[in-house]
Design an enzyme around this catalytic site. Structure first.
Site, PDB file in Angstrom:
ATOM      1  N   TYR A  66      65.428  23.700  56.346  1.00 42.88           N
ATOM      2  CA  TYR A  66      66.476  24.286  55.235  1.00 42.88           C
ATOM      3  C   TYR A  66      68.108  23.697  55.706  1.00 42.88           C
ATOM      4  O   TYR A  66      68.888  23.210  54.866  1.00 42.88           O
ATOM      5  CB  TYR A  66      66.870  25.971  55.918  1.00 42.88           C
ATOM      6  CG  TYR A  66      67.611  26.717  55.044  1.00 42.88           C
ATOM      7  CD1 TYR A  66      67.242  26.938  53.572  1.00 42.88           C
ATOM      8  CD2 TYR A  66      69.053  27.308  55.159  1.00 42.88           C
ATOM      9  CE1 TYR A  66      68.330  27.695  52.731  1.00 42.88           C
ATOM     10  CE2 TYR A  66      69.790  27.884  54.835  1.00 42.88           C
ATOM     11  CZ  TYR A  66      69.378  28.061  53.383  1.00 42.88           C
ATOM     12  OH  TYR A  66      70.262  29.117  52.641  1.00 42.88           O
ATOM     13  N   SER A 104      75.206  26.588  52.488  1.00 41.22           N
ATOM     14  CA  SER A 104      74.884  27.720  53.364  1.00 41.22           C
ATOM     15  C   SER A 104      75.783  27.244  54.803  1.00 41.22           C
ATOM     16  O   SER A 104      76.275  26.528  54.976  1.00 41.22           O
ATOM     17  CB  SER A 104      73.471  27.757  53.820  1.00 41.22           C
ATOM     18  OG  SER A 104      73.148  28.626  54.763  1.00 41.22           O
TER      19      SER A 104
HETATM   20  N1  LIG Z   1      71.245  35.443  51.226  1.00 42.26           N
HETATM   21  C1  LIG Z   1      71.779  34.587  52.100  1.00 42.26           C
HETATM   22  O1  LIG Z   1      72.000  35.162  53.295  1.00 42.26           O
HETATM   23  C2  LIG Z   1      71.986  33.201  51.881  1.00 42.26           C
HETATM   24  C3  LIG Z   1      72.914  32.711  52.971  1.00 42.26           C
HETATM   25  C4  LIG Z   1      73.271  31.161  52.778  1.00 42.26           C
HETATM   26  C5  LIG Z   1      72.894  30.471  51.530  1.00 42.26           C
HETATM   27  N2  LIG Z   1      72.244  31.139  50.844  1.00 42.26           N
HETATM   28  C6  LIG Z   1      71.812  30.333  49.325  1.00 42.26           C
HETATM   29  O2  LIG Z   1      72.134  31.356  48.319  1.00 42.26           O
HETATM   30  C7  LIG Z   1      71.420  30.728  47.370  1.00 42.26           C
HETATM   31  C8  LIG Z   1      70.929  32.151  46.616  1.00 42.26           C
HETATM   32  O3  LIG Z   1      70.019  32.891  47.412  1.00 42.26           O
HETATM   33  P1  LIG Z   1      70.051  34.364  47.483  1.00 42.26           P
HETATM   34  O4  LIG Z   1      70.269  34.738  48.602  1.00 42.26           O
HETATM   35  O5  LIG Z   1      70.758  34.937  46.146  1.00 42.26           O
HETATM   36  O6  LIG Z   1      68.387  34.383  47.182  1.00 42.26           O
HETATM   37  P2  LIG Z   1      67.461  35.105  46.178  1.00 42.26           P
HETATM   38  O7  LIG Z   1      66.006  34.794  46.510  1.00 42.26           O
HETATM   39  O8  LIG Z   1      67.907  36.619  45.880  1.00 42.26           O
HETATM   40  O9  LIG Z   1      67.807  34.389  44.545  1.00 42.26           O
HETATM   41  C9  LIG Z   1      67.376  32.960  44.505  1.00 42.26           C
HETATM   42  C10 LIG Z   1      67.024  32.963  43.131  1.00 42.26           C
HETATM   43  O10 LIG Z   1      66.671  31.566  42.915  1.00 42.26           O
HETATM   44  C11 LIG Z   1      65.309  31.472  42.094  1.00 42.26           C
HETATM   45  N3  LIG Z   1      64.759  30.093  42.348  1.00 42.26           N
HETATM   46  C12 LIG Z   1      63.834  29.804  43.244  1.00 42.26           C
HETATM   47  N4  LIG Z   1      63.515  28.835  43.202  1.00 42.26           N
HETATM   48  C13 LIG Z   1      63.913  28.347  41.717  1.00 42.26           C
HETATM   49  C14 LIG Z   1      63.542  27.048  40.890  1.00 42.26           C
HETATM   50  N5  LIG Z   1      62.839  26.106  41.288  1.00 42.26           N
HETATM   51  N6  LIG Z   1      64.565  27.083  39.977  1.00 42.26           N
HETATM   52  C15 LIG Z   1      65.054  27.963  39.313  1.00 42.26           C
HETATM   53  N7  LIG Z   1      65.373  29.222  40.174  1.00 42.26           N
HETATM   54  C16 LIG Z   1      64.878  29.280  41.536  1.00 42.26           C
HETATM   55  C17 LIG Z   1      64.593  32.651  42.619  1.00 42.26           C
HETATM   56  O11 LIG Z   1      63.742  33.226  41.424  1.00 42.26           O
HETATM   57  C18 LIG Z   1      65.618  33.707  43.041  1.00 42.26           C
HETATM   58  O12 LIG Z   1      65.793  34.551  41.640  1.00 42.26           O
HETATM   59  C19 LIG Z   1      70.406  30.093  47.736  1.00 42.26           C
HETATM   60  O13 LIG Z   1      70.638  28.598  47.504  1.00 42.26           O
HETATM   61  C20 LIG Z   1      70.370  30.298  49.333  1.00 42.26           C
HETATM   62  O14 LIG Z   1      69.930  29.332  49.971  1.00 42.26           O
HETATM   63  C21 LIG Z   1      71.656  32.419  50.746  1.00 42.26           C
END
Ligand SMILES: NC(=O)c1ccc[n+]([C@@H]2O[C@H](COP(=O)([O-])OP(=O)(O)OC[C@H]3O[C@@H](n4cnc5c(N)ncnc54)[C@H](O)[C@@H]3O)[C@@H](O)[C@H]2O)c1
Length: 265
Positions: A155, A142
């Protein structure tokens, strides 16, 4: 469209929502075979339905905090296809809260998913990639894995760890033919924000996926976006190419030390 991913065997964790799903779809469009693994049965079923015309899509319920589940998927995908090209350790959860609300249960949950999930993935993929002599591990950290906003201590702790892990491994594993890329997104409009509306500057997951795959294709070490954040984060640091050179040299020195006399210090 680039042919770099055509026919490649890819696993994407957290692959049935948000960034992971968008990366999975972009890989499928590029002709890859994609295993979309996710904890949420609801998300997996919805994705399976959406992908039913895609013969290269495989959806599975997998909890990355259960070592045997994620290792099982990685080993069976490699066995079925004779190799594993890409592992996207993307599953993760957010945690933004005042520190006085953070309990040990919060720490455990966030570290288990965001960090141990990545560790388990790497632990299972590394021997396969080492044996085959190639492979690419892509970890989703992130922007909070390179700068530390307040109210995100837990986080940040998890994501800084993911960034450090990926950077160190990148230099160490390059000579084995294994690439490592760390993805550091700013705000992306996904369900990670829960009931709250995504911040106004959030970009679409599909746009994030294009940036991510462009960086992965170029085997970049760190992909930070949006671009102004990339400039900000790196400002005042050594020139990234100087650091890269130094670390690749250092990797060579340490690798030789271990090979010659079993230790470095
Ligand atoms: N969206 C943002 O602004 C953002 C910014 C920086 C980093 N991220 C990172 O991007 C990645 C994806 O996040 P996103 O925004 O697409 O979120 P999201 O919630 O849309 O998707 C995350 C997915 O991970 C799955 N998940 C959660 N726990 C799990 C587990 N124990 N085993 C398997 N799957 C699991 C959830 O069911 C979900 O489908 C994450 O690592 C998040 O920290 C997101």
């Amino acid at each position: 469209m680039t042919k770099a991913f055509a026919g490649k065997i890819c696993i994407v964790t957290g692959g049935c929502s948000g960034i992971g799903l968008a990366v999975g779809e972009a890989l499928l469009k590029r002709g890859a075979v994609v295993y979309l693994a996710d904890l949420s049965e609801h998300n997996v079923e919805r994705t399976r339905e959406k992908m039913k015309a895609q013969s290269n899509a495989r959806c599975a319920v997998v909890d990355v905090t259960r070592q045997e589940e994620i290792a099982g998927l990685i080993r069976s995908a490699a066995a079925e296809n004779g190799r594993l090209d890409y592992l996207f350790n993307n599953a993760g959860i957010g945690a933004t809260m005042p520190f006085e609300r953070v309990t040990l249960a919060t720490w455990e949950k966030v570290i288990n998913i965001n960090l141990w999930g990545v560790i388990y993935g790497i632990d299972a993929a590394f021997p396969i990639m080492e044996k085959q002599g190639f492979g690419h591990i892509v970890n989703t950290s992130s922007l909070a894995g390179v700068i530390a906003p307040p109210y995100q201590a837990v986080y940040c702790a998890s994501k800084y760890a993911v960034t450090g892990l990926g950077e160190a491994l990148r230099y160490e594993l390059a000579h084995k033919g294994i690439a490592v890329t760390t993805i550091c997104p700013g705000n992306v409009a996904t369900p990670i924000f829960g009931d709250a509306a995504p911040p106004e500057d959030a970009i679409l997951p599909e746009d994030a996926a294009e940036i991510i795959l462009a960086g992965v294709e170029q085997k970049k070490g760190i992909v930070i976006f949006p671009r102004n954040m990339d400039t900000f984060v790196r400002r005042g640091q050594m020139h990234p190419e100087e650091i890269e050179q130094w670390m690749f040299q250092e990797a060579e020195i340490r690798r030789k030390a271990y090979a010659d006399h079993g230790n470095y210090y």
